[in-house]
Design an enzyme around this catalytic site. Structure first.
Site, PDB file in Angstrom:
ATOM      1  N   TRP B 326      38.551   3.894  41.665  1.00 15.97           N
ATOM      2  CA  TRP B 326      38.129   4.014  43.073  1.00 15.97           C
ATOM      3  C   TRP B 326      36.899   3.139  43.337  1.00 15.97           C
ATOM      4  CZ3 TRP B 326      33.473   5.655  45.076  1.00 15.97           C
ATOM      5  CH2 TRP B 326      33.431   5.893  46.449  1.00 15.97           C
ATOM      6  N   HIS B 327      36.058   2.953  42.295  1.00 18.93           N
ATOM      7  CA  HIS B 327      34.817   2.215  42.483  1.00 18.93           C
ATOM      8  C   HIS B 327      35.039   0.710  42.658  1.00 18.93           C
ATOM      9  CE1 HIS B 327      33.299   5.995  40.791  1.00 18.93           C
ATOM     10  NE2 HIS B 327      32.235   5.745  41.517  1.00 18.93           N
ATOM     11  N   GLY B 328      36.154   0.208  42.211  1.00 17.50           N
ATOM     12  CA  GLY B 328      36.367  -1.227  42.406  1.00 17.50           C
ATOM     13  C   GLY B 328      37.364  -1.839  41.458  1.00 17.50           C
ATOM     14  N   PHE B 483      30.953  -0.063  47.151  1.00 17.11           N
ATOM     15  CA  PHE B 483      32.220   0.577  46.804  1.00 17.11           C
ATOM     16  C   PHE B 483      33.019   0.935  48.042  1.00 17.11           C
ATOM     17  CE2 PHE B 483      29.473   1.967  43.103  1.00 17.11           C
ATOM     18  CZ  PHE B 483      29.852   0.885  42.348  1.00 17.11           C
TER      19      PHE B 483
END
Lengths: 81, 483
Positions: B326-328, B483
């Site tokens: 989800w962060h990248g 993010f």
């Protein structure tokens, strides 16, 4: 199936899954009232209930369960279908 | 426009007075003020993406109504699936498309195959990870009959674009948020004052702790031949930097919400006092953890319920992998997620997954040695996780661990004490002590148990002076905005 019969069968399942002989079901009972009622034992309990009553839950139905009374009502309605 | 800028202060003062002073009895006015303010705020940051935000809002508003008005369960389910596909598709396209292209290209090259895959120049819309999650949870909750579809477009658009939270969360859930906007709000002095206190603590964490940590980290790694012990110091500074930056941002967002009479969901609950990894995630980025638990972990564990503990392990590994990603678009995030997922396995096997934490204390409110040891273990493991999280590549993370694994690690590095910003260590200890004392409160500056007004004000002044005195003047971006 009568409600009392459902509660009796459910009590046996709860005592087995949550490993406590003292559990007495109440309609307003929640996971906070039973020490070992967690994510894992919850799913194990649901699986046992499905086997015992020969029913299948939908995730949508599980999401709506807030207390034991809701579970009993859902089982009742599934058995009547 | 950063929360810590004078520009934002001016913006918020204008919004605040328009919101509370004009047409006080009209809820539609307040909702319109939030909507206009949110779009202005978003537009200043990234005006080109306003159409995306507006169109996504309109589509999901329509989907919510269609889910409920569909005549059959199948139809209702179809609209929900359209919503999920659109939400996930938006996120995947903007955040991960190039990552997939590059990964496939690398994979084929490694197999000796020549491929003509080119990455596109895709601009990631600000806050896309946050507002798409809000949209997805809305269609699922409406489908699951957790809530009625919202039939007031302005209220729904406010939920999606609420300016205190659109850029970096917390990720509010639709039922709790929308229901607050469906009624009029009257000014609650207590709530507003508490909001100011929470903003003040957020500013302290961001300006005093996070920004000074950033400078100290730069100083540590600017030197030639960094000894192993300084790599350890760097890792410790990095975890405190991330915590202070992100929880500081969240505190400010929640405080701003309170000033507008809106309760925003909590995002942190003193994670460094967690005594097991599950408890850590129930305290760190709580709104993301709760989202993933409800929409990924629970459905997965439901599907795999017959597999017992094995099913739960698979569900948690997938869940944590997605939390990481989800962060990248970097493999480091995937490894970070998997690393945390693996930490859950002993807990699942021993049955302590949902155990409720009971912080034991000894004299003077100090933590019990056993609790303290557990906290330190979890803190150490999470620090390892942050090394992976912050690295440019998995190889770099491994290199960092190698650099730390030297006998030199046991030698206290006196060189750190030569740095101009070495006082940051004392500031971090101060933050931790205050948070430990206040751990049963929503935020550390909730001083309502201090009876004397002068006592409370004394502490506020100390915090304000600390912010002025220790201001790193770096005006750093908030880490989680990327993010």
């Amino acid at each position: 199936m009568e409600r009392t019969e459902i509660v009796d069968k459910l009590t046996v399942i709860f005592r087995n899954v949550f490993n406590s002989e003292n559990i007495v079901l109440r309609d307003d009972m929640t996971a906070d009232d039973v020490d070992s009622w967690d994510s894992l034992t919850h799913m194990a309990m649901i699986s046992e209930v499905e086997k015992c009553f020969s029913i299948k839950f939908k995730l949508k139905e599980l999401n709506k369960l807030r207390q034991v009374g809701d579970l009993i009502a859902t089982i009742e309605s599934k058995l009547q279908q | 426009m950063l929360f810590t800028s004078y520009g934002f202060l001016l913006f918020f003062v204008v919004v605040f007075f328009l919101y509370w002073l004009l047409l006080r009895e009209k809820k539609w006015w307040k909702n319109w003020v939030i909507l206009v303010a949110s779009y202005v705020f978003y537009g200043i940051a990234d005006w080109k993406m306003i159409p995306l935000l507006a169109v996504a809002t309109a589509i999901f508003y329509w989907l919510g109504i269609r889910i409920r008005s569909a005549k059959t369960e199948k139809g209702s389910n179809a609209y929900k699936i359209i919503g999920i596909v659109l939400g996930v598709g938006t996120l995947v396209y903007f955040k991960y498309f190039n990552f997939f292209v590059q990964s496939f290209s690398d994979m084929f090259s490694a197999m000796g195959l020549q491929v003509n895959l080119h990455a596109f120049n895709i601009i990631i819309p600000l806050g896309v990870s946050y507002f798409t999650f809000k949209l997805i949870s809305y269609v699922i909750d409406v489908y699951n009959e957790e809530m009625e579809p919202c039939r007031d477009f302005v209220v729904f658009a406010d939920y999606v674009a609420f300016f205190p939270t659109i850029m970096a969360g917390p990720i509010d859930r639709p039922r709790a948020f929308i229901s607050q906007l469906q009624v009029n709000r009257s000014f609650d002095r207590g709530m507003a004052v508490d909001g100011c206190r929470q903003i003040l603590w957020g500013l302290f964490k961001k300006i005093v702790i996070a920004d000074n940590c950033t400078i100290a980290i730069d100083e540590v790694f600017a030197m030639s031949q960094v000894p192993a012990s300084l790599y350890l110091v760097g890792a410790l500074l990095a975890i405190f930097q991330l915590y202070a930056d992100f929880s500081g941002y969240s505190d400010m967002a929640i405080g701003l919400g309170k000033l507008l009479g809106v309760n925003v969901t909590r995002n942190f609950r003193y994670p460094f006092f967690a005594t097991n990894i599950a408890e850590f995630w129930r305290r760190w980025h709580m709104s993301l953890t709760k989202w993933m638990t409800d929409y990924v972990f629970t459905p997965l564990s439901f599907v795999m319920r017959k597999w017992g503990k094995f099913g739960l392990i698979v569900a948690i590994l997938v869940n944590m992998l997605l939390v990481g990603l989800w962060h990248g678009d970097n493999w480091t995030y995937a490894v970070f997620g998997l690393f945390h997922g693996l930490l859950f396995i002993p807990l699942i096997i021993t049955g302590g997954f949902n155990a409720r934490q009971n912080e034991k204390t000894i004299k003077f409110g100090l933590p019990h040695p056993v609790s303290l040891l557990k906290m330190l273990c979890i803190f150490g493991l999470c620090t390892c996780g942050i090394i992976i999280f912050n690295a440019e590549s998995v190889g770099d993370a491994l290199g960092y661990f190698r650099s730390m694994a030297d006998v030199d690690i046991w030698r206290a590095s006196y060189r750190f004490f030569l740095f101009p910003k070495n006082y940051v260590g004392f500031l971090v200890v101060f933050m931790l002590v205050v948070e430990w004392i206040q751990r049963d409160r929503e935020h550390a500056l909730d001083l309502t148990r201090i009876k004397y007004r002068w006592g409370r004000w004394l502490i506020y002044y100390i915090v304000i002076l600390a912010i002025i005195f220790f201001d790193a003047m770096s005006a750093d971006q908030f880490i989680y905005l990327k993010f």
